[in-house]
Design an enzyme around this catalytic site. Structure first.
Site, PDB file in Angstrom:
ATOM      1  N   ARG A  42     -10.446   2.505  -7.796  1.00 41.88           N
ATOM      2  CA  ARG A  42     -10.473   3.044  -6.439  1.00 41.88           C
ATOM      3  C   ARG A  42     -11.053   4.455  -6.419  1.00 41.88           C
ATOM      4  NH1 ARG A  42      -4.400   2.350  -4.371  1.00 41.88           N
ATOM      5  NH2 ARG A  42      -5.423   2.168  -2.347  1.00 41.88           N
ATOM      6  N   THR A  79     -13.846   0.563  -3.291  1.00 46.25           N
ATOM      7  CA  THR A  79     -12.727   0.103  -4.105  1.00 46.25           C
ATOM      8  C   THR A  79     -13.098  -1.265  -4.683  1.00 46.25           C
ATOM      9  OG1 THR A  79     -10.963   1.294  -2.954  1.00 46.25           O
ATOM     10  CG2 THR A  79     -10.349  -0.767  -4.011  1.00 46.25           C
ATOM     11  N   GLU A 127      -0.423   1.911   2.718  1.00 44.90           N
ATOM     12  CA  GLU A 127      -0.738   0.539   2.349  1.00 44.90           C
ATOM     13  C   GLU A 127       0.346   0.058   1.396  1.00 44.90           C
ATOM     14  OE1 GLU A 127      -4.765   0.139   0.963  1.00 44.90           O
ATOM     15  OE2 GLU A 127      -5.539   1.461   2.535  1.00 44.90           O
ATOM     16  N   GLN A 157      -0.695   3.198  -1.322  1.00 41.87           N
ATOM     17  CA  GLN A 157      -1.449   4.348  -0.801  1.00 41.87           C
ATOM     18  C   GLN A 157      -0.655   4.989   0.332  1.00 41.87           C
ATOM     19  OE1 GLN A 157      -5.611   3.664  -0.341  1.00 41.87           O
ATOM     20  NE2 GLN A 157      -5.906   5.314   1.121  1.00 41.87           N
ATOM     21  N   HIS A 172      -9.830  -1.091   9.793  1.00 36.21           N
ATOM     22  CA  HIS A 172     -10.773   0.015   9.611  1.00 36.21           C
ATOM     23  C   HIS A 172     -11.461   0.411  10.911  1.00 36.21           C
ATOM     24  CE1 HIS A 172     -14.794   1.677   8.794  1.00 36.21           C
ATOM     25  NE2 HIS A 172     -14.139   2.388   7.915  1.00 36.21           N
TER      26      HIS A 172
END
Length: 885
Positions: A118, A137, A298, A311, A843
């Protein structure tokens, strides 16, 4: 793995939040979460030093130098340069010590264990810009060779088209950015997704919003799936909303490495149990408590039911809460939105507004303990001014009066107020009207309202003369001796800001007589709508209209002289400004005369820290150039004003006739009322005009103080003074150097300038009432989806199925099946976003909120039901898309 310079790799256990420069935003957060004892899969980070050693052997510096001179809007050149930078890194030799560091970092995690590789940039997961998905990633990477290749591709992804465009639009220096790479043990997720610890659409804090789908979280993050959505009150653990998505796609790990995308039949069953939802919410609370701010996280749940955090980063799109020391739920009204000033105030602008508010509060009988603190209801949030209107919302009289007053100046605000009043947490607590009456009488007495009203009714010309003399008195009060000391200038500035408001406000009773006559005529005649509104066209005595006409006359005079007009017709505005500042224009004196009268005005003029036209005349020079290009006398401002006045007089005669038809005295009263309307209605602009004169005078005086502080070495430039408040300026007269403080404030100010969405109203729990609007039944032909980014926009649709080679004209609304980071350059010109797939945290939704463009996601079959070129309206608060016929 280490050298005398810097370490090339570090385990999460040795990383903390203060190591952004060494490990980038993602790794810094993962290290911080690990050391906090939260359930993070084990991992290591290849530091930015590893990237530097690879990049320093390339010609990347040359590319960066070209990027520095490329405009953010020039996406084609940015993309070409980004491609060159990627090629350089993909082809660059990797030093032996760096390759060994990669192998050793991977070996630490186990023998050929699957890992996620990542990117972790130094400009990433920042409080003001998330950079969500801008670098690459790679999931389920197995074996040393595959890991090395994935690491190299991550380094190159610092220069993807989308990352370069994002940095350019956010004003981030390309040369200052480096990339670290995270190697993290994969979680073979049964279910995964994202969780915000504050509602990213409504803004409500401590409300977890969870999107979940089977398989790896990439399906949710990328918007490839319509996920299950849960909303949880984090304090009680109560699930307040549950929406089941169709979940037709899953991304899963392959045994030998890599991932596959599987199409599913879809299910109406939730992929999380209520217990798991509450466990996630509790984990989110712990993360938020650790950082002290709402987080975008996440997560994944493995086959054994283990919950992992993969995350966490700040939620960058939430509007900052206004400062308050008051208990309970508060309601704030935006002064900036009401005044049409979306940009932030400078620190001195905020300080000046607070002093003015203190003068207003004193007039109402509620003087502040310290004039510089301003009225108790005045506060700041996001470097903008808000008024705490909670008392009005919880008052029976306030609920009756304020929405009407708000609707008069800004129609949508009145609607939002009524919605706020329906919140059960804001029930009426004050039923008596006596406090309001006492305050109104106190204000009326202090501005001489009875006397002004009587004068306006009986002697209208004398009332007009009073408003003119008021301006002369004001100018006298604003004068200060050229040799006044800095302390004297500060004292004078505070007196002017605090003491002139009651004097200026004394115009309002005269204005209200004009509008009372307007209302009376409407009742007496029965006239409504456009016919009544026509009376208000081309009102005399409006200083803004007078200024526009004066500017037009100036342009006419310039146009009559070919030599004077020539530079305005042939040269760009920048060159005109250079020539004007050098005293080289033939029309120089005429323009100087105009600016001597109106040069105190400017863009965002209610902020005394903003330049005036007399400071920066380029705007006025550009307006003059545009006026000289107008064809036909019928579009000239003075001609349009004259036509409007004729239409208004015709409307007056018609309305008087309508009233007279119902009775002779009705006609006479209607005529009397409308005569006062025409005389006094235009004065509504005069109080603000005078107040702007005050602000401009204070600005000029403070710049003199700024020059003195430069001479003392306290400030670097005189304009730096506007990034201090009055207390700080007074203290600075004693010496020291404030360059670092000012630089930090300028940087923060520039970040806020880029914010495109400012709420009309805001609750102290972060809720934007406008975003909570209940979706009513959609009109015929309307499409519905999930609200993703608040706001409403109307424009032509552009259906795009593949971003490669796609182009959006400014203001076009992007309609797409879904979006991932590769679509980001299109967001720079998009006016709005509609997606067939995705949830509110996908996103596309995240980036839409960052760019401040309205967005609706999860709109079934949108790319087929909407056609390129159709005019559509996207309501990102209600989740509705209306298609014009």
């Amino acid at each position: 793995m280490t050298t005398a310079r810097e370490p090339l790799a570090l385990p999460f256990t040795e990383i903390n939040a203060g190591m952004l420069a060494e490990v980038g935003g993602k790794a810094a957060n993962l290290g911080e979460l690990t050391t906090a004892g939260l359930p993070v899969p084990p991992g290591c980070c290849l530091t930015t030093e590893a990237y530097h050693r690879v990049a320093e052997g390339t010609a990347l510096k040359d590319v960066i130098a070209e990027l520095a001179t490329t405009e953010a809007a020039d996406t084609a050149t940015l993309a070409e340069l980004a491609g060159r930078a990627r090629a350089l890194l993909l082809e660059a030799p990797v030093p032996d010590e760096v390759g060994e560091a990669v192998d050793e970092a991977y070996a630490r995690l186990g023998d050929r264990v699957p890992v996620a590789v990542r990117s972790s940039a130094t400009a990433e997961d920042l409080p003001y810009a998330s950079f969500a998905g801008q670098q690459d990633t790679y999931l389920n990477i197995v074996g040393p060779e595959a890991v090395r290749e994935a690491v190299r591709r991550c380094w190159a992804s610092l220069w993807t088209d989308r990352a370069v465009a994002y940095r350019a639009s956010n004003g981030i220096d390309h040369a200052a950015v480096r990339l670290a790479v995270v190697l993290q043990r994969m979680v073979d997720a049964e279910v995964a997704g994202v969780m915000f610890t504050a509602n990213p659409v409504t803004g409500r804090r401590h409300e977890a919003v969870i999107d979940a789908a089977p398989g790896l979280g990439e399906a949710v993050v990328s918007g490839a799936v319509n996920p299950d959505r849960f909303v949880v009150d984090m304090a009680s653990g109560r699930i307040t909303e549950r929406r089941i998505g169709d979940k037709r796609v899953s991304i899963r790990s392959l045994p030998g490495g890599g991932t596959e995308r599987a199409d599913l039949d879809g299910t109406q069953e939730a992929c999380l149990t209520d217990r798991q939802v509450r466990e996630l919410s509790e984990l989110g609370r712990k993360v938020e408590d650790h950082y002290g701010a709402p987080q975008d996280t996440e997560w994944a749940i493995d086959a054994a039911g283990g919950l992992w955090l993969t995350q966490a980063r700040p939620i960058t799109t939430l509007y900052p809460l206004p400062e308050t020391t008051r208990d309970g739920l508060r309601v704030y009204f935006s002064v900036n939105v009401a005044q049409g000033v979306m940009r932030p105030f400078t620190p001195m602008g905020l300080a000046g507004f607070k002093v003015i508010s203190g003068g207003a509060a004193t007039m109402a009988g509620h003087p502040p303990a310290d004039p510089q603190d301003g009225a108790a209801i005045a506060t700041a949030g996001g470097q903008r001014m808000f008024l705490d209107i909670t008392a009005a919302v919880r008052s029976r009289a306030g609920r009756a009066i304020l929405p009407r007053a708000l609707a008069f100046g800004e129609a949508r605000a009145g609607v939002v107020f009524r919605q706020v009043a329906e919140d059960p947490r804001l029930s009426v607590t004050t039923t008596s009207v006596r406090p309001l009456i006492r305050t109104a009488m106190r204000i009326a007495g202090r501005v001489g309202a009875p006397k002004r009203v009587a004068l306006a009714l009986a002697r209208p010309q004398a009332a007009l003369d009073y408003t003119r003399r008021l301006g002369e008195t004001l100018e006298a009060r604003l004068r200060i001796a050229p040799d006044a000391t800095a302390e004297q200038r500060l004292d004078h500035a505070e007196r002017c800001l605090r003491g002139t408001f009651p004097m200026i406000f004394s115009i309002m009773p005269v204005v209200l007589v004009g509008y009372a006559g307007f209302g009376l005529a409407g009742r007496l005649s029965g006239a409504k709508g456009d016919q009544l509104q026509a009376v208000l066209r081309s009102l005399p005595h409006n200083p803004t209209t007078e200024m526009d006409i004066e500017l037009w006359r100036l342009a006419t005079d310039i146009g009559a002289d070919p030599e004077a007009a020539e530079p305005f017709r042939t040269q760009p505005v920048g060159e005109l400004a250079v020539r004007y500042n050098g005293g080289e224009l033939k029309a120089q004196r005429a323009i100087e005369r105009f600016l001597a009268r109106y040069g105190h005005r400017g863009v965002a003029e209610i902020d005394l820290g903003m330049p005036r036209w007399s400071d920066e005349p380029a705007h006025i020079l550009g307006v003059l150039a545009n006026y000289l290009r107008l064809d036909g006398d019928d579009v000239a401002p003075d001609a349009m004003f004259a036509r409007g006045a004729q239409e208004a007089e015709l409307a007056v005669r018609q309305i008087v006739s309508m009233a007279a038809a119902k009775g002779r005295w009705r006609g006479r009263l209607a005529a009397f009322g409308l005569r006062r309307t025409r005389l006094f209605g235009g004065l509504r602009e005069l109080p603000k005009y005078y107040m702007v004169e005050v602000l401009a005078a204070v600005r000029r005086s403070m710049r003199v103080v700024g020059e003195e502080l430069v001479a003392k070495g306290v400030l670097d430039t005189a304009d730096d003074v506007y990034f201090l408040d009055f207390r700080e300026v007074r203290a600075a007269l004693g010496g020291g150097h404030l360059g670092e403080l000012v630089a930090g404030r300028r940087a923060s100010y520039e970040q806020e300038v880029r914010r495109r969405h400012v709420p009309r109203m805001l609750l102290s729990d972060g809720t934007e009432p406008e975003a909570l609007a209940v979706r009513e039944a959609a009109e015929d032909g309307a499409l519905t989806g999930t609200p993703a980014s608040a706001g409403t926009v109307t424009g032509p649709a552009r259906v795009v199925l593949d971003p490669v080679g796609a182009h959006l004209e400014p203001g076009e609304i992007l309609v797409a099946p879904s979006t991932d980071p590769g679509w980001t350059p299109l967001f720079l010109t998009a006016g709005g976003l509609v997606m067939e797939m995705g949830g509110s945290m996908s996103h596309g939704a995240v980036v839409a909120r960052e760019y401040g463009i309205p967005a609706v996601v999860g709109v079934a079959d949108a790319t087929h039901q909407i056609v390129t070129g159709q005019t559509i309206t996207v309501d990102g608060s209600a989740g509705v898309i209306s298609i014009a016929d």
